[in-house]
Design an enzyme around this catalytic site. Sequence first.
Site, PDB file in Angstrom:
ATOM      1  N   CYS A  98       0.819  -1.218   0.000  1.00 20.21           N
ATOM      2  CA  CYS A  98       0.000   0.000   0.000  1.00 20.21           C
ATOM      3  C   CYS A  98       0.850   1.265   0.000  1.00 20.21           C
ATOM      4  O   CYS A  98       0.649   2.163  -0.805  1.00 20.21           O
ATOM      5  CB  CYS A  98      -0.940   0.003   1.198  1.00 20.21           C
TER       6      CYS A  98
ATOM      7  N   CYS B 299      -1.488   1.764  -3.000  1.00 18.87           N
ATOM      8  CA  CYS B 299      -2.495   2.817  -2.799  1.00 18.87           C
ATOM      9  C   CYS B 299      -1.924   4.229  -2.775  1.00 18.87           C
ATOM     10  O   CYS B 299      -2.446   5.132  -3.435  1.00 18.87           O
ATOM     11  CB  CYS B 299      -3.249   2.581  -1.487  1.00 18.87           C
TER      12      CYS B 299
ATOM     13  N   LYS C 219      -0.158   5.383  -6.097  1.00 18.60           N
ATOM     14  CA  LYS C 219      -1.209   5.416  -7.121  1.00 18.60           C
ATOM     15  C   LYS C 219      -2.099   6.638  -6.946  1.00 18.60           C
ATOM     16  O   LYS C 219      -2.418   7.326  -7.918  1.00 18.60           O
ATOM     17  CB  LYS C 219      -2.058   4.152  -7.028  1.00 18.60           C
TER      18      LYS C 219
ATOM     19  N   TYR D  72     -10.168  -3.219 -10.969  1.00 19.10           N
ATOM     20  CA  TYR D  72     -10.062  -1.805 -10.610  1.00 19.10           C
ATOM     21  C   TYR D  72      -8.648  -1.260 -10.787  1.00 19.10           C
ATOM     22  O   TYR D  72      -8.471  -0.086 -11.147  1.00 19.10           O
ATOM     23  CB  TYR D  72     -10.578  -1.567  -9.184  1.00 19.10           C
TER      24      TYR D  72
ATOM     25  N   GLU E 103      -7.976   1.915 -13.090  1.00 17.89           N
ATOM     26  CA  GLU E 103      -7.396   3.110 -12.475  1.00 17.89           C
ATOM     27  C   GLU E 103      -6.158   3.566 -13.229  1.00 17.89           C
ATOM     28  O   GLU E 103      -6.009   4.760 -13.535  1.00 17.89           O
ATOM     29  CB  GLU E 103      -7.042   2.820 -11.008  1.00 17.89           C
TER      30      GLU E 103
ATOM     31  N   HIS F 150     -27.670  21.602   0.381  1.00 15.85           N
ATOM     32  CA  HIS F 150     -27.900  22.092  -0.984  1.00 15.85           C
ATOM     33  C   HIS F 150     -27.058  23.339  -1.254  1.00 15.85           C
ATOM     34  O   HIS F 150     -26.892  24.167  -0.363  1.00 15.85           O
ATOM     35  CB  HIS F 150     -29.384  22.433  -1.149  1.00 15.85           C
TER      36      HIS F 150
ATOM     37  N   GLU G  54     -26.657  15.373  -1.835  1.00 16.90           N
ATOM     38  CA  GLU G  54     -28.034  15.529  -1.358  1.00 16.90           C
ATOM     39  C   GLU G  54     -28.978  14.535  -2.025  1.00 16.90           C
ATOM     40  O   GLU G  54     -30.040  14.213  -1.486  1.00 16.90           O
ATOM     41  CB  GLU G  54     -28.529  16.955  -1.571  1.00 16.90           C
TER      42      GLU G  54
END
Length: 450
Positions: free
Chosen positions: A42, A47, A50, A177, A181, A433, A438
């Site tokens: 990682c 991770c 990356k 993934y 990615e 908002h 939302e």
Amino acid sequence: MSFDYDLFVIGGGSGGVRAARIAAGYGARVALAEEYRMGGTCVIRGCVPKKLMVFASSFPAAMTEARAYGWDAQIGAFDWTAFRAKLDAELDRLEKIYRAGQNGAGVTVFDQRATVAGPHEIRLADGTEVSAKHILVATGGRPFVPEFEGAEHVMTSNEIFKMEALPKRILIVGGGYIACEFACVFEGLGVDVTLWNRSPLLRSFDLECRDLIVDKMAARGIDIHTNCIVHRIEKTAAGLVVEAGDGRRETFDAVVYATGRVPNTEGLGLETAGVATARNGAVEVDAWSQTNVPSIYAVGDVTDRVNLTPVAIREGHAFADTVFGATPRQMEHDLIASAVFTRPEFGTCGMTEEEACKRGGVEIYVSTFRPMRSAFAGADDRVLMKLIVCTETRRVLGCHIVAPEAGEMIQLAAIAMKMGATKEQFDATCAVHPTMAEELVTMRNPTRHG
């Protein structure tokens, strides 16, 4: 029986260092061996680097958007050499932090490979043998590259951050993934990207979300081909000539394989101690991360349960609490949120629509729209929000978000889901908002039932 250590951890990645540090904090005599760099996949080659590449690749699109908002914004060429130097320095800094954490906790660190020599025995690469009351295997996973002619010419995620120069044209092989990615990252950095895979991309994720992501990847210029298998690679003066089984033949400057990862147990000596492993090499453990050999435990990707860094950390912590802290605790492997850092970004937690429909009795709420920020800039970006709700309990069983910063949003939604939030509790929450998020609390009527 007297042992050299109360705990010996093999592997200095996220799960191993957490277990070692927590166990030492309980007063245990702890040693840890790491053959490469402290921090594991990682931190050193996963991770963290990356995500920094994801950030770097986002600036050309940001400049385009800035001009649409009235800024006189320009961007020049990307300097891979400068970026890589800064990336290397950052990884060095993080590794020092991990090492300092072990030293500060009183953990003895061996910077060399260690293998299992018995239920309580560990053999170091220099020939030294030590004993421990408990052994924790935390060696993670490694990239898988199938055997074919010319396989020696490909890179994996282990080497990608060490490239001397950015290629002009790159082939990425894979459909998970990691492959998607990196395809988005290199496209953002100005590289001509082709992606080949034997099956549809992101096939383990919610199909509606997957289709939106893949469509947008293609719209950005990533050349995607499925049902495509590499047959051979030949290195020539013009580059790497790649031939597919369907007769396709193209030349690239670099080929990256992201065809999955396998547990890193080869040559670890587990069979010597009688530790049971699965067909793919994964260490078989129970809910307490204990193997069939009572003195040996395993956490993280090497067990092939849920292969995510935060999961390995929690498994390691739970192990240390249980064995050394007199606080028995298991890692819960349900409702674990995750993010895929493609463009657009994807955040997911819980069941996919396909999984939920198999069990029946669910409502599917979906909202798709153009986000305000990109719509104003004239971009055709789309956001997708999806909630999957049990008709009987009204609990939210799945939440899927395709949107900028989806990873940040799914983390907060996962808290509510872990607490057992119902659709009506989502609805009772006042919207913020104007935001994209939302929509998670304003979807009143189900789009469909399953």
